[in-house]
Motif scaffolding. Structure first.
Motif, PDB file in Angstrom:
ATOM      1  N   ASP A  93       4.340   2.113   2.830  1.00 61.55           N
ATOM      2  CA  ASP A  93       5.707   2.611   2.958  1.00 61.55           C
ATOM      3  C   ASP A  93       6.721   1.520   3.284  1.00 61.55           C
ATOM      4  O   ASP A  93       7.891   1.816   3.547  1.00 61.55           O
ATOM      5  N   GLY A  94       6.295   0.244   3.285  1.00 64.78           N
ATOM      6  CA  GLY A  94       7.223  -0.853   3.489  1.00 64.78           C
ATOM      7  C   GLY A  94       7.697  -1.056   4.907  1.00 64.78           C
ATOM      8  O   GLY A  94       8.668  -1.790   5.136  1.00 64.78           O
ATOM      9  N   ASP A  95       7.000  -0.447   5.895  1.00 65.47           N
ATOM     10  CA  ASP A  95       7.445  -0.599   7.277  1.00 65.47           C
ATOM     11  C   ASP A  95       6.808  -1.803   7.965  1.00 65.47           C
ATOM     12  O   ASP A  95       7.037  -2.046   9.148  1.00 65.47           O
ATOM     13  N   GLY A  96       5.994  -2.565   7.220  1.00 63.43           N
ATOM     14  CA  GLY A  96       5.343  -3.743   7.778  1.00 63.43           C
ATOM     15  C   GLY A  96       3.974  -3.480   8.351  1.00 63.43           C
ATOM     16  O   GLY A  96       3.221  -4.418   8.617  1.00 63.43           O
ATOM     17  N   ALA A  97       3.612  -2.212   8.562  1.00 61.05           N
ATOM     18  CA  ALA A  97       2.300  -1.866   9.092  1.00 61.05           C
ATOM     19  C   ALA A  97       1.317  -1.653   7.940  1.00 61.05           C
ATOM     20  O   ALA A  97       1.613  -0.921   6.989  1.00 61.05           O
ATOM     21  N   CYS A  98       0.163  -2.307   8.016  1.00 63.16           N
ATOM     22  CA  CYS A  98      -0.851  -2.205   6.956  1.00 63.16           C
ATOM     23  C   CYS A  98      -1.894  -1.182   7.385  1.00 63.16           C
ATOM     24  O   CYS A  98      -2.937  -1.538   7.954  1.00 63.16           O
ATOM     25  N   THR A  99      -1.632   0.076   7.133  1.00 64.55           N
ATOM     26  CA  THR A  99      -2.450   1.162   7.664  1.00 64.55           C
ATOM     27  C   THR A  99      -3.283   1.860   6.588  1.00 64.55           C
ATOM     28  O   THR A  99      -3.764   2.961   6.806  1.00 64.55           O
ATOM     29  N   GLN A 100      -3.444   1.220   5.445  1.00 60.76           N
ATOM     30  CA  GLN A 100      -4.301   1.765   4.407  1.00 60.76           C
ATOM     31  C   GLN A 100      -5.131   0.638   3.794  1.00 60.76           C
ATOM     32  O   GLN A 100      -4.704  -0.511   3.752  1.00 60.76           O
ATOM     33  N   VAL A 101      -6.332   1.000   3.342  1.00 59.14           N
ATOM     34  CA  VAL A 101      -7.198   0.071   2.622  1.00 59.14           C
ATOM     35  C   VAL A 101      -7.533   0.683   1.269  1.00 59.14           C
ATOM     36  O   VAL A 101      -8.002   1.825   1.191  1.00 59.14           O
ATOM     37  N   GLU A 102      -7.258  -0.065   0.199  1.00 55.61           N
ATOM     38  CA  GLU A 102      -7.630   0.367  -1.142  1.00 55.61           C
ATOM     39  C   GLU A 102      -9.034  -0.107  -1.466  1.00 55.61           C
ATOM     40  O   GLU A 102      -9.390  -1.252  -1.188  1.00 55.61           O
ATOM     41  N   ILE A 103      -9.828   0.771  -2.062  1.00 49.81           N
ATOM     42  CA  ILE A 103     -11.187   0.452  -2.483  1.00 49.81           C
ATOM     43  C   ILE A 103     -11.196   0.376  -4.007  1.00 49.81           C
ATOM     44  O   ILE A 103     -10.848   1.341  -4.683  1.00 49.81           O
ATOM     45  N   TRP A 104     -11.604  -0.769  -4.550  1.00 51.38           N
ATOM     46  CA  TRP A 104     -11.592  -0.989  -5.998  1.00 51.38           C
ATOM     47  C   TRP A 104     -13.002  -1.264  -6.508  1.00 51.38           C
ATOM     48  O   TRP A 104     -13.743  -2.074  -5.925  1.00 51.38           O
ATOM     49  N   ASP A 105     -13.376  -0.590  -7.567  1.00 50.65           N
ATOM     50  CA  ASP A 105     -14.597  -0.882  -8.320  1.00 50.65           C
ATOM     51  C   ASP A 105     -14.161  -1.613  -9.577  1.00 50.65           C
ATOM     52  O   ASP A 105     -13.751  -0.997 -10.558  1.00 50.65           O
ATOM     53  N   GLY A 106     -14.252  -2.953  -9.553  1.00 51.37           N
ATOM     54  CA  GLY A 106     -13.703  -3.731 -10.659  1.00 51.37           C
ATOM     55  C   GLY A 106     -12.204  -3.512 -10.740  1.00 51.37           C
ATOM     56  O   GLY A 106     -11.474  -3.707  -9.763  1.00 51.37           O
ATOM     57  N   VAL A 138      -8.119   4.588   2.026  1.00 52.01           N
ATOM     58  CA  VAL A 138      -8.578   5.041   3.337  1.00 52.01           C
ATOM     59  C   VAL A 138      -7.547   4.676   4.398  1.00 52.01           C
ATOM     60  O   VAL A 138      -7.023   3.558   4.405  1.00 52.01           O
ATOM     61  N   GLU A 139      -7.244   5.625   5.282  1.00 56.45           N
ATOM     62  CA  GLU A 139      -6.339   5.377   6.393  1.00 56.45           C
ATOM     63  C   GLU A 139      -7.073   4.583   7.481  1.00 56.45           C
ATOM     64  O   GLU A 139      -8.205   4.907   7.844  1.00 56.45           O
ATOM     65  N   THR A 140      -6.416   3.537   8.019  1.00 58.14           N
ATOM     66  CA  THR A 140      -7.006   2.694   9.054  1.00 58.14           C
ATOM     67  C   THR A 140      -5.959   2.381  10.115  1.00 58.14           C
ATOM     68  O   THR A 140      -4.771   2.658   9.927  1.00 58.14           O
ATOM     69  N   PRO A 141      -6.384   1.784  11.219  1.00 60.29           N
ATOM     70  CA  PRO A 141      -5.394   1.206  12.134  1.00 60.29           C
ATOM     71  C   PRO A 141      -4.626   0.085  11.425  1.00 60.29           C
ATOM     72  O   PRO A 141      -5.007  -0.348  10.337  1.00 60.29           O
ATOM     73  N   ASP A 142      -3.579  -0.396  12.059  1.00 62.15           N
ATOM     74  CA  ASP A 142      -2.762  -1.457  11.475  1.00 62.15           C
ATOM     75  C   ASP A 142      -3.592  -2.731  11.348  1.00 62.15           C
ATOM     76  O   ASP A 142      -4.109  -3.253  12.323  1.00 62.15           O
ATOM     77  N   PHE A 185     -13.552  -3.592   9.624  1.00 59.86           N
ATOM     78  CA  PHE A 185     -12.188  -4.061   9.868  1.00 59.86           C
ATOM     79  C   PHE A 185     -11.957  -4.292  11.356  1.00 59.86           C
ATOM     80  O   PHE A 185     -12.657  -3.757  12.210  1.00 59.86           O
ATOM     81  N   ILE A 186     -10.977  -5.118  11.649  1.00 56.99           N
ATOM     82  CA  ILE A 186     -10.394  -5.241  12.982  1.00 56.99           C
ATOM     83  C   ILE A 186      -8.910  -4.943  12.827  1.00 56.99           C
ATOM     84  O   ILE A 186      -8.201  -5.635  12.099  1.00 56.99           O
ATOM     85  N   GLY A 187      -8.433  -3.896  13.473  1.00 54.50           N
ATOM     86  CA  GLY A 187      -7.029  -3.523  13.428  1.00 54.50           C
ATOM     87  C   GLY A 187      -6.373  -3.740  14.777  1.00 54.50           C
ATOM     88  O   GLY A 187      -7.029  -4.042  15.769  1.00 54.50           O
ATOM     89  N   ARG A 188      -5.079  -3.564  14.809  1.00 58.57           N
ATOM     90  CA  ARG A 188      -4.334  -3.818  16.032  1.00 58.57           C
ATOM     91  C   ARG A 188      -3.805  -2.521  16.622  1.00 58.57           C
ATOM     92  O   ARG A 188      -3.463  -1.579  15.907  1.00 58.57           O
ATOM     93  N   GLY A 189      -3.737  -2.495  17.956  1.00 61.65           N
ATOM     94  CA  GLY A 189      -3.094  -1.397  18.640  1.00 61.65           C
ATOM     95  C   GLY A 189      -1.615  -1.666  18.796  1.00 61.65           C
ATOM     96  O   GLY A 189      -1.062  -2.570  18.162  1.00 61.65           O
ATOM     97  N   PRO A 190      -0.932  -0.904  19.638  1.00 61.72           N
ATOM     98  CA  PRO A 190       0.511  -1.108  19.810  1.00 61.72           C
ATOM     99  C   PRO A 190       0.814  -2.467  20.448  1.00 61.72           C
ATOM    100  O   PRO A 190       0.029  -2.990  21.238  1.00 61.72           O
ATOM    101  N   VAL A 191       1.948  -3.034  20.074  1.00 62.31           N
ATOM    102  CA  VAL A 191       2.399  -4.311  20.630  1.00 62.31           C
ATOM    103  C   VAL A 191       3.441  -4.033  21.702  1.00 62.31           C
ATOM    104  O   VAL A 191       4.423  -3.325  21.442  1.00 62.31           O
ATOM    105  N   PRO A 192       3.264  -4.569  22.907  1.00 64.81           N
ATOM    106  CA  PRO A 192       4.252  -4.313  23.968  1.00 64.81           C
ATOM    107  C   PRO A 192       5.594  -4.952  23.647  1.00 64.81           C
ATOM    108  O   PRO A 192       5.667  -5.971  22.977  1.00 64.81           O
ATOM    109  N   ASP A 193       6.647  -4.353  24.147  1.00 63.32           N
ATOM    110  CA  ASP A 193       7.998  -4.865  23.938  1.00 63.32           C
ATOM    111  C   ASP A 193       8.283  -5.924  24.996  1.00 63.32           C
ATOM    112  O   ASP A 193       8.778  -5.628  26.081  1.00 63.32           O
TER     113      ASP A 193
END
Length: 335
Positions: free
Chosen positions: A152-165, A172-176, A197-205
């Motif tokens: 969705d262009g918000d900078g968070a990478c929360t999906q993984v595409e699986i490709w066969d060739g 698949v939905e994942t953490p950021d 995968f290793i994803g990230r939790g929230p980042v403190p302000d």
């Protein structure tokens, strides 16, 4: 004259076959080809030419039969030739073209399966190798790949595409996964191969672009099953920049083992754990020595070795220790 004859006898039938008769009644879409744009014209030349020749030969035969019926000169000869051409087009050219079509479709499907998909670099991850694996099925080599996606262009990478060739299988939905980790663990087939995968939790302000996430989430799921199979949350700890990294817990991929990550440093400081890609259970653990209990890091050494970097309780002024990490979790001194 010879150029004109070639155009009529070769170019015209091929153009008819390639543009009007693909995916037709006697050359139906096989369902094996993911995208018709991947069809190689050279592989389809014979089947396209013969398909067009069916049309031109049948038309020529029909005209000769019609001329014979209208009592034009050489009636018997025209009739026999016309019938022969019509029979040739449907009894010989049609099945030969259909057989060549099946072969071309199979060749395209094999090429699609064995070609790694190109992924736009929309998300940055820290995987140490290209996330692709090759698996053979029914005599065809399939190159599987995965790619993190910012959908969705918000900078968070929360999906993984699986490709066969070149075929997109699912998302698949994942953490950021920004600045995270993504790898494939190969089994004997797609059914027993996994994504980790290793994803990230929230980042403190904290008012700085160098802020780190409060925790990170390790996880894994089947390459072909839809659900995420397991997740493991690891509390974040800052890692000294001795080896050029300021993030943790780090993760690496060991061929034949899968993902190795640092466990929650609040409860198991300096412990590297190899995770079962199917269940998330610990396969083995490697522990830093007692004199180096708190901050640690995993990295790939200068010669491709996997290294567990152990800090003392005074990470910026005390000693540190590099230990080679074996595939079975054994530790040895690095020379």
């Amino acid at each position: 004259m010879s150029l004109l004859a070639t155009s009529v006898t070769v170019l015209v039938p091929w153009l008819i076959g390639a543009n009007a008769l693909r995916d037709s009644a006697f050359r139906p879409a096989s369902g094996q080809v993911y995208s018709i744009s991947n069809r190689d014209g050279g592989a389809y030349f014979l089947t396209d030419y013969l398909a067009g020749l069916v049309v031109t030969t049948a038309i020529a035969g029909a005209l000769l039969v019609l001329a014979a019926l209208l009592r034009i000169r050489h009636r018997i000869g025209r009739l026999l030739l016309g019938v022969g051409l019509v029979a040739l087009s449907f009894a010989v050219l049609t099945p030969v073209s259909a057989t060549a079509w099946v072969g071309a479709e199979q060749a395209t499907a094999r090429a699609e399966a064995s070609t790694a998909a190109w992924h736009a670099d929309t998300c940055s991850t820290d995987q140490p190798n290209e996330p692709t694996i090759s698996l053979e099925s029914a005599g065809v080599v399939h190159v599987w790949s995965v790619a993190p996606v910012d959908d969705d262009g918000d900078g968070a990478c929360t999906q993984v595409e699986i490709w066969d060739g070149l075929r997109l299988i699912r998302t698949v939905e994942t953490p950021d996964l920004r600045d995270g980790f993504l790898s494939l663990v190969a089994g004997t087939s797609a059914e027993d191969s996994y994504v980790q995968f290793i994803g990230r939790g929230p980042v403190p302000d904290c008012g700085s672009s160098e802020c780190q996430p409060e925790y990170e989430i390790a996880g894994g799921f089947s390459l072909v099953a839809a659900e995420v199979m397991w997740q493991y949350t690891s509390r974040f700890t800052a890692v000294s920049a001795v080896h050029g990294t300021v993030r943790g817990p780090a993760a690496i991929a060991i061929p034949g083992v899968g993902m190795v990550a640092l466990e929650n440093p609040e409860t198991a400081a300096g412990t590297a754990t190899a995770f079962d890609p199917a269940t998330g259970a610990a396969l083995w653990r490697a522990q830093c020595p007692a004199d180096f209990p708190i901050e640690s890091n995993l990295y790939v050494g200068d010669y491709g070795d996997h290294v567990l970097f152990c800090n003392s309780e005074r990470p910026f002024s005390g000693p540190n220790l590099d230990l080679l990490l074996g595939d079975d979790g054994s530790l040895s001194a690095r020379t």
